[in-house]
Design a protein around this motif. Structure first.
Motif, PDB file in Angstrom:
ATOM      1  N   ASN A  35       0.814  -1.205   0.000  1.00 36.68           N
ATOM      2  CA  ASN A  35       0.000   0.000   0.000  1.00 36.68           C
ATOM      3  C   ASN A  35       0.855   1.266   0.000  1.00 36.68           C
ATOM      4  O   ASN A  35       0.522   2.251  -0.653  1.00 36.68           O
ATOM      5  N   GLU A  36       1.966   1.227   0.757  1.00 39.24           N
ATOM      6  CA  GLU A  36       2.806   2.405   0.926  1.00 39.24           C
ATOM      7  C   GLU A  36       4.158   1.967   1.478  1.00 39.24           C
ATOM      8  O   GLU A  36       4.330   0.840   1.935  1.00 39.24           O
ATOM      9  N   ILE A  37       5.101   2.899   1.453  1.00 38.90           N
ATOM     10  CA  ILE A  37       6.424   2.691   2.033  1.00 38.90           C
ATOM     11  C   ILE A  37       6.609   3.726   3.140  1.00 38.90           C
ATOM     12  O   ILE A  37       6.254   4.899   2.967  1.00 38.90           O
ATOM     13  N   VAL A  38       7.172   3.300   4.269  1.00 36.99           N
ATOM     14  CA  VAL A  38       7.503   4.205   5.365  1.00 36.99           C
ATOM     15  C   VAL A  38       9.013   4.111   5.587  1.00 36.99           C
ATOM     16  O   VAL A  38       9.551   3.010   5.722  1.00 36.99           O
ATOM     17  N   VAL A  39       9.687   5.264   5.598  1.00 42.04           N
ATOM     18  CA  VAL A  39      11.132   5.316   5.824  1.00 42.04           C
ATOM     19  C   VAL A  39      11.375   6.109   7.101  1.00 42.04           C
ATOM     20  O   VAL A  39      10.914   7.255   7.226  1.00 42.04           O
ATOM     21  N   ILE A  40      12.098   5.497   8.049  1.00 39.47           N
ATOM     22  CA  ILE A  40      12.452   6.173   9.298  1.00 39.47           C
ATOM     23  C   ILE A  40      13.975   6.163   9.387  1.00 39.47           C
ATOM     24  O   ILE A  40      14.589   5.145   9.685  1.00 39.47           O
ATOM     25  N   ASP A  41      14.565   7.310   9.072  1.00 44.14           N
ATOM     26  CA  ASP A  41      16.023   7.429   9.037  1.00 44.14           C
ATOM     27  C   ASP A  41      16.381   8.902   9.167  1.00 44.14           C
ATOM     28  O   ASP A  41      15.724   9.751   8.572  1.00 44.14           O
ATOM     29  N   HIS A  42      17.417   9.202   9.930  1.00 43.68           N
ATOM     30  CA  HIS A  42      17.829  10.598  10.128  1.00 43.68           C
ATOM     31  C   HIS A  42      18.632  11.152   8.953  1.00 43.68           C
ATOM     32  O   HIS A  42      18.848  12.350   8.852  1.00 43.68           O
ATOM     33  N   ASP A  43      19.026  10.288   8.034  1.00 40.60           N
ATOM     34  CA  ASP A  43      19.899  10.680   6.923  1.00 40.60           C
ATOM     35  C   ASP A  43      19.078  10.963   5.659  1.00 40.60           C
ATOM     36  O   ASP A  43      18.494  10.038   5.081  1.00 40.60           O
ATOM     37  N   PRO A  44      19.030  12.228   5.212  1.00 41.80           N
ATOM     38  CA  PRO A  44      18.257  12.559   4.010  1.00 41.80           C
ATOM     39  C   PRO A  44      18.697  11.767   2.770  1.00 41.80           C
ATOM     40  O   PRO A  44      17.871  11.469   1.903  1.00 41.80           O
ATOM     41  N   SER A  45      19.980  11.402   2.709  1.00 44.99           N
ATOM     42  CA  SER A  45      20.436  10.657   1.536  1.00 44.99           C
ATOM     43  C   SER A  45      19.809   9.262   1.482  1.00 44.99           C
ATOM     44  O   SER A  45      19.576   8.729   0.397  1.00 44.99           O
ATOM     45  N   GLN A  46      19.512   8.667   2.636  1.00 48.24           N
ATOM     46  CA  GLN A  46      18.847   7.366   2.655  1.00 48.24           C
ATOM     47  C   GLN A  46      17.404   7.481   2.167  1.00 48.24           C
ATOM     48  O   GLN A  46      16.909   6.621   1.444  1.00 48.24           O
ATOM     49  N   HIS A  47      16.741   8.570   2.555  1.00 49.23           N
ATOM     50  CA  HIS A  47      15.380   8.819   2.061  1.00 49.23           C
ATOM     51  C   HIS A  47      15.402   8.934   0.536  1.00 49.23           C
ATOM     52  O   HIS A  47      14.573   8.339  -0.152  1.00 49.23           O
ATOM     53  N   PHE A  48      16.346   9.707   0.042  1.00 48.12           N
ATOM     54  CA  PHE A  48      16.467   9.904  -1.399  1.00 48.12           C
ATOM     55  C   PHE A  48      16.734   8.574  -2.107  1.00 48.12           C
ATOM     56  O   PHE A  48      16.095   8.245  -3.111  1.00 48.12           O
TER      57      PHE A  48
ATOM     58  N   GLU B 157      15.977   2.714  10.499  1.00 48.00           N
ATOM     59  CA  GLU B 157      17.379   2.814  10.922  1.00 48.00           C
ATOM     60  C   GLU B 157      17.381   2.740  12.443  1.00 48.00           C
ATOM     61  O   GLU B 157      16.495   3.298  13.093  1.00 48.00           O
ATOM     62  N   LEU B 158      18.348   2.056  13.027  1.00 51.35           N
ATOM     63  CA  LEU B 158      18.377   1.906  14.488  1.00 51.35           C
ATOM     64  C   LEU B 158      19.001   3.080  15.225  1.00 51.35           C
ATOM     65  O   LEU B 158      18.696   3.322  16.378  1.00 51.35           O
ATOM     66  N   ASN B 159      19.898   3.823  14.578  1.00 49.50           N
ATOM     67  CA  ASN B 159      20.590   4.929  15.244  1.00 49.50           C
ATOM     68  C   ASN B 159      19.958   6.251  14.849  1.00 49.50           C
ATOM     69  O   ASN B 159      20.328   6.847  13.843  1.00 49.50           O
ATOM     70  N   LEU B 160      18.995   6.689  15.668  1.00 48.17           N
ATOM     71  CA  LEU B 160      18.281   7.921  15.382  1.00 48.17           C
ATOM     72  C   LEU B 160      18.477   8.912  16.517  1.00 48.17           C
ATOM     73  O   LEU B 160      18.674   8.519  17.663  1.00 48.17           O
ATOM     74  N   PRO B 161      18.414  10.214  16.216  1.00 43.25           N
ATOM     75  CA  PRO B 161      18.723  11.213  17.234  1.00 43.25           C
ATOM     76  C   PRO B 161      17.689  11.338  18.353  1.00 43.25           C
ATOM     77  O   PRO B 161      18.053  11.560  19.498  1.00 43.25           O
TER      78      PRO B 161
ATOM     79  N   GLY C  31      13.248  -8.643   8.634  1.00 39.44           N
ATOM     80  CA  GLY C  31      14.621  -8.782   8.174  1.00 39.44           C
ATOM     81  C   GLY C  31      15.465  -7.598   8.579  1.00 39.44           C
ATOM     82  O   GLY C  31      14.946  -6.555   8.956  1.00 39.44           O
ATOM     83  N   PHE C  32      16.772  -7.791   8.526  1.00 33.18           N
ATOM     84  CA  PHE C  32      17.686  -6.677   8.758  1.00 33.18           C
ATOM     85  C   PHE C  32      18.809  -6.750   7.740  1.00 33.18           C
ATOM     86  O   PHE C  32      19.279  -7.830   7.392  1.00 33.18           O
ATOM     87  N   TYR C  33      19.168  -5.580   7.236  1.00 34.18           N
ATOM     88  CA  TYR C  33      20.121  -5.468   6.139  1.00 34.18           C
ATOM     89  C   TYR C  33      21.067  -4.306   6.395  1.00 34.18           C
ATOM     90  O   TYR C  33      20.717  -3.343   7.063  1.00 34.18           O
ATOM     91  N   SER C  34      22.247  -4.406   5.828  1.00 29.71           N
ATOM     92  CA  SER C  34      23.214  -3.308   5.914  1.00 29.71           C
ATOM     93  C   SER C  34      22.841  -2.208   4.926  1.00 29.71           C
ATOM     94  O   SER C  34      22.297  -2.475   3.858  1.00 29.71           O
ATOM     95  N   LYS C  35      23.121  -0.973   5.328  1.00 30.96           N
ATOM     96  CA  LYS C  35      22.934   0.162   4.435  1.00 30.96           C
ATOM     97  C   LYS C  35      24.175   0.285   3.564  1.00 30.96           C
ATOM     98  O   LYS C  35      25.242  -0.119   3.978  1.00 30.96           O
TER      99      LYS C  35
END
Length: 142
Positions: A8-21, A67-71, A118-122
């Motif tokens: 239905n949709e994608i949700v991205v939770i990450d402090h890094d704008p480049s990962q969102h992009f 992402e696990l490391n968030l501010p 699952g868990f994967y490396s960035k």
């Protein structure tokens, strides 16, 4: 090309704008019309999830990258809060962890989290995205 019809949709939770992009670009190569909700912190993402209303028209699964490391709170704190959400909300989301580095101690905690798919490396790449989509598509048929 359309994304598999169970998303239905994608949700991205990450402090890094480049990962969102990056995720937006990779998903766009598969389905440019799928909605992508981006959050730079866990608090706003939890508010979004808590406000989710499940209806017959939107019950298709949603894919969430965390992402696990968030501010504002660590991903593990997010996972603890996530566990307390209504069961129907948790059923809607397919939760994937993306990490810069996968520490053995993190793996032990993650493996214990049953809602995790699952868990994967960035960084996420097209091959890993295809692997994730194939795995989840197979599970959705069962």
């Amino acid at each position: 090309m359309k994304l598999i019809n169970w998303i239905n949709e994608i949700v991205v939770i990450d402090h890094d704008p480049s990962q969102h992009f990056l995720i937006k670009e990779l998903i766009g190569e598969v389905d440019k019309d799928i909605p992508i909700h981006g959050f730079f912190g866990c608090s706003e993402a939890l508010s979004f999830l808590e406000s989710t209303r499940i209806t017959k028209s939107n019950f298709k699964k949603s894919l969430m990258f965390l992402e696990l490391n968030l501010p504002d709170m660590e991903g593990f704190q997010f996972l603890s809060h996530y566990r307390t959400l209504d069961a129907e909300i948790k059923m809607k989301y397919e939760l994937i962890i993306l990490m810069s580095s996968i520490k053995p101690s993190n793996k032990l905690v993650i493996i214990d989290f049953t809602d995790l798919k699952g868990f994967y490396s960035k960084p996420l790449d097209p091959i890993i995205l295809e692997e994730i989509l194939q795995k989840l598509a197979a599970e959705s048929l069962n």
